[in-house]
Design a protein around this motif. Structure first.
Motif, mmCIF file in Angstrom:
data_model
loop_
_atom_site.group_PDB
_atom_site.id
_atom_site.type_symbol
_atom_site.label_atom_id
_atom_site.label_comp_id
_atom_site.label_asym_id
_atom_site.label_seq_id
_atom_site.Cartn_x
_atom_site.Cartn_y
_atom_site.Cartn_z
ATOM 1 N N GLN A 224 0.669 -1.219 0.203
ATOM 2 C CA GLN A 224 0.102 -0.159 -0.041
ATOM 3 C C GLN A 224 0.875 1.045 0.019
ATOM 4 O O GLN A 224 0.286 2.198 -0.184
ATOM 5 C CB GLN A 224 -1.012 -0.029 1.096
ATOM 6 N N ALA A 225 2.148 1.048 0.226
ATOM 7 C CA ALA A 225 2.882 2.298 0.337
ATOM 8 C C ALA A 225 3.274 2.849 -0.853
ATOM 9 O O ALA A 225 3.295 2.071 -1.968
ATOM 10 C CB ALA A 225 4.036 2.097 1.132
ATOM 11 N N ASP A 226 3.327 4.037 -0.945
ATOM 12 C CA ASP A 226 3.931 4.801 -2.263
ATOM 13 C C ASP A 226 5.546 4.445 -2.658
ATOM 14 O O ASP A 226 6.198 4.183 -1.816
ATOM 15 C CB ASP A 226 3.938 6.402 -1.949
ATOM 16 N N LYS A 227 5.545 3.856 -3.873
ATOM 17 C CA LYS A 227 7.076 3.233 -4.191
ATOM 18 C C LYS A 227 7.286 1.957 -3.687
ATOM 19 O O LYS A 227 8.381 1.585 -3.384
ATOM 20 C CB LYS A 227 8.041 4.360 -4.327
ATOM 21 N N GLY A 228 6.260 1.330 -3.129
ATOM 22 C CA GLY A 228 6.506 0.003 -2.445
ATOM 23 C C GLY A 228 7.244 0.140 -1.277
ATOM 24 O O GLY A 228 7.620 -1.125 -0.759
ATOM 25 N N GLY A 229 7.424 1.212 -0.351
ATOM 26 C CA GLY A 229 8.050 1.081 0.717
ATOM 27 C C GLY A 229 9.470 1.057 0.364
ATOM 28 O O GLY A 229 10.467 1.017 1.390
ATOM 29 N N PHE A 230 10.169 0.983 -0.868
ATOM 30 C CA PHE A 230 11.493 1.095 -1.214
ATOM 31 C C PHE A 230 12.086 2.463 -0.815
ATOM 32 O O PHE A 230 13.337 2.502 -0.421
ATOM 33 C CB PHE A 230 11.752 0.759 -2.752
ATOM 34 N N LEU B 11 4.869 -4.952 -7.673
ATOM 35 C CA LEU B 11 4.363 -4.402 -6.446
ATOM 36 C C LEU B 11 3.196 -5.348 -5.818
ATOM 37 O O LEU B 11 3.226 -5.238 -4.615
ATOM 38 C CB LEU B 11 3.701 -2.904 -6.988
ATOM 39 N N SER B 12 2.462 -5.996 -6.525
ATOM 40 C CA SER B 12 1.320 -6.707 -5.947
ATOM 41 C C SER B 12 1.871 -7.666 -5.090
ATOM 42 O O SER B 12 1.205 -8.621 -4.349
ATOM 43 C CB SER B 12 0.459 -7.154 -7.057
ATOM 44 N N ARG B 13 3.331 -8.269 -5.330
ATOM 45 C CA ARG B 13 3.850 -9.281 -4.556
ATOM 46 C C ARG B 13 4.710 -8.843 -3.349
ATOM 47 O O ARG B 13 5.646 -9.396 -3.042
ATOM 48 C CB ARG B 13 5.049 -10.022 -5.627
ATOM 49 N N ALA B 14 4.322 -7.731 -2.770
ATOM 50 C CA ALA B 14 5.086 -7.083 -1.581
ATOM 51 C C ALA B 14 5.358 -8.188 -0.458
ATOM 52 O O ALA B 14 4.488 -8.875 -0.426
ATOM 53 C CB ALA B 14 4.415 -5.755 -1.379
#
Length: 544
Positions: free
Chosen positions: A420-426, A440-443
């Motif tokens: 759910q985070a912007d830029k996947g929390g990266f 991203l859906s596989r975070a």
């Protein structure tokens, strides 16, 4: 079928097996793992902050791709200072904090050593190119032109074009097997060897537990400067000038073995330090075995058997593993299905609709192999190759060979930590490469919450492998390999584990050569004793 402890399980002075024997190693590509300061590029503090994830997986060690000072024309594989951290990634203190945290978590730390070449901004090369008489004049490979002014040999660069660049200051050509900004080290020079070994000692003194030696078979060149002969037509498509030659004289020099002995001697001074050679090319198997033979060479070699394979078949796996029999004097293999240079395996080996099931099968097969297994970051999530448009490409190889390129960028995209985070929390900034919507859906956070996820399966399998002597250290016998099914047996003393893998999208019959009695240790995709649904696989602890 069983083997002696002396042969297959060398011991440390404490009497325990060497930590790296049968280890699972997690490769971290630092630009893409986790960004701590919002500049869109991963860094050492980001790695340290996420080491808990790696430790939970059940791996034994991490391997960090280059983080040394560099102009980043080849993203760290062009080293400008072997003994410093590039400011993009942090500081030497950040690296020391990373090592400390990793060791607290029980993780060993291995790093790349890029010895075949440096950056043209390295102080050694800056001095070497100044004139023909300076103290480092012979630290790189320099040669006069032919009488017509053309390069000394016909050698070609891996990245395209001649492997020689003219330098007006010395009125000579210098060799580069990769980018023109990556001049070739003259490792025939004993002073150069001493300097490279001093760099290893620098990191060993800071607690490093092992090294991956990058492009090791490029370390030395033919002193007679002979031309490479043309390669015969083997049916494979040639996309680069490099592919049109047999690389007899710009790599694979026999004196590399003497330098390897010096590397091993230095590492042995520091105890159970793990050394693994990256070896590609036309004679990779021969070189890997030579580089790892006996007790005075490297511990292991890391080849390309699976990295560029178009398909994963039972026969292919059987042939690859058969190259490394459990025999006296034979080195110990290291395997990878994915890395920072090769397209993601799930994008090569199965249809998009089969990725969930195939990913589980692949994890079971990978953790069954005899040798060390190297898990590339995101492989535990089932990340796939991201299509990077030309205008967003960063990789110099991809740009130079567009559109006939593997596009290494597509396998180097950032790790997705939070769905759910912007830029996947990266990062909180603009990521240096796009994450890709599918990835991203596989975070990580989504898969941690799903008991049936690939992440949780991989974690279970890695812990089982580490705890089971047969899976970690046992010999490896192929019981059956046809068009669909691979059956294997791992044995260590009284411990026996059999594995059966249906590598096809259709149900397969149970092999007659495999037991249907014993305890099921793990199973995926509906497989059970005697039944192999599509991509079904299971491990069986055989009864005595």
């Amino acid at each position: 079928m069983s083997h002696t402890a002396e042969l297959s399980t060398p011991l440390e002075a404490s009497g325990e097996p060497l930590w790296w024997k049968g280890a699972a190693i997690y490769q971290i590509y630092p630009r893409s793992f986790c960004d701590s300061n919002g500049d869109g590029i991963g860094d050492l503090p980001g790695i340290t902050a996420r080491l808990d994830h790696v430790a939970r997986l059940g791996v034994d060690a991490i391997w960090i791709s280059p983080f040394f000072r560099s102009p980043m024309k080849d993203f760290g594989y062009d080293v400008a200072d072997y003994c410093d951290v590039d400011p993009i990634f942090g500081t030497l203190a950040d690296f020391e904090a990373l090592i400390s945290r990793a060791h607290e978590l029980g993780l060993k730390v291995t790093i790349d050593q890029v010895f075949a070449h440096t950056s043209d901004e390295h102080a050694w090369f800056v001095e070497s190119r100044r004139d023909r008489t300076n103290a480092k004049a012979d630290w790189y490979v320099w040669s006069d032109p032919k009488p017509d002014g053309s390069p000394p040999t016909n050698w070609q660069s891996v990245f395209g074009g001649p492997a020689w660049t003219w330098d007006a200051r010395r009125r000579q050509y210098y060799l580069h097997n990769f980018l023109s900004s990556q001049p070739q080290i003259n490792a025939h020079n004993p002073d150069v060897q001493d300097a490279l070994l001093a760099a290893m000692r620098f990191w060993l003194e800071r607690g490093v537990d092992g090294f991956r030696l990058d492009a090791l078979n490029f370390l030395m060149h033919d002193l007679d400067m002979r031309d490479n002969p043309p390669a015969p037509d083997d049916g494979r498509r040639k996309t680069r000038p490099f592919d049109f030659q047999l690389k007899l004289y710009n790599q694979s020099h026999p004196d590399i073995l003497n330098f390897i002995k010096r590397v091993r001697s230095v590492c042995d001074e520091y105890g159970a330090v793990f050394t693994v050679a990256e070896v590609g090319g036309d004679i990779a198997e021969t070189e890997m075995k030579a580089f790892t033979a006996g007790d005075d060479h490297l511990n292991s070699a890391y080849g390309f058997d699976f990295l560029y394979a178009d398909a994963l078949t039972p026969q292919f796996v059987a042939q690859a593993v058969a190259k490394w029999p459990d025999e006296p004097g034979m080195g110990w293999p290291s395997w990878a299905f994915e890395n920072h240079d090769a397209p993601r395996a799930l994008s090569r080996w199965c249809k998009p609709e089969d990725r969930e099931a195939f990913g589980q099968l692949k994890a079971m097969l990978f953790t069954s192999l005899r040798g060390n297994i190297i898990v590339y970051q995101g492989e535990e999530l089932g990340l796939t190759q991201v299509e990077i448009p030309f205008e967003q490409l960063q990789d110099p190889e991809a740009i130079a060979n567009w559109p006939l390129t593997l596009s290494r960028d597509g396998a180097r995209t950032p790790m997705p930590w939070h769905v759910q985070a912007d830029k996947g929390g990266f990062t909180i900034g603009a990521p240096w490469l796009p994450l890709g919507d599918e990835n991203l859906s596989r975070a990580v956070d989504r898969q941690e919450a799903d008991g049936g996820s690939l992440l949780n399966l991989t974690t279970r399998l890695l812990h089982l492998r580490r705890a089971n002597p047969a899976l970690r250290l046992g010999d490896f016998t192929v019981l059956h390999a046809d068009d669909q099914v691979l059956a294997i047996r791992r044995v260590d003393g009284q411990n026996t584990v059999s594995g059966v893998f249906n590598l096809s999208s259709q149900p397969a019959p149970w092999p007659d050569s495999l037991t249907d009695a014993g305890q099921v240790l793990a199973a995926v995709n509906g497989a059970n004793m005697g039944a192999l649904p599509p991509y079904g696989a299971l491990w069986i602890a055989e009864a005595d």
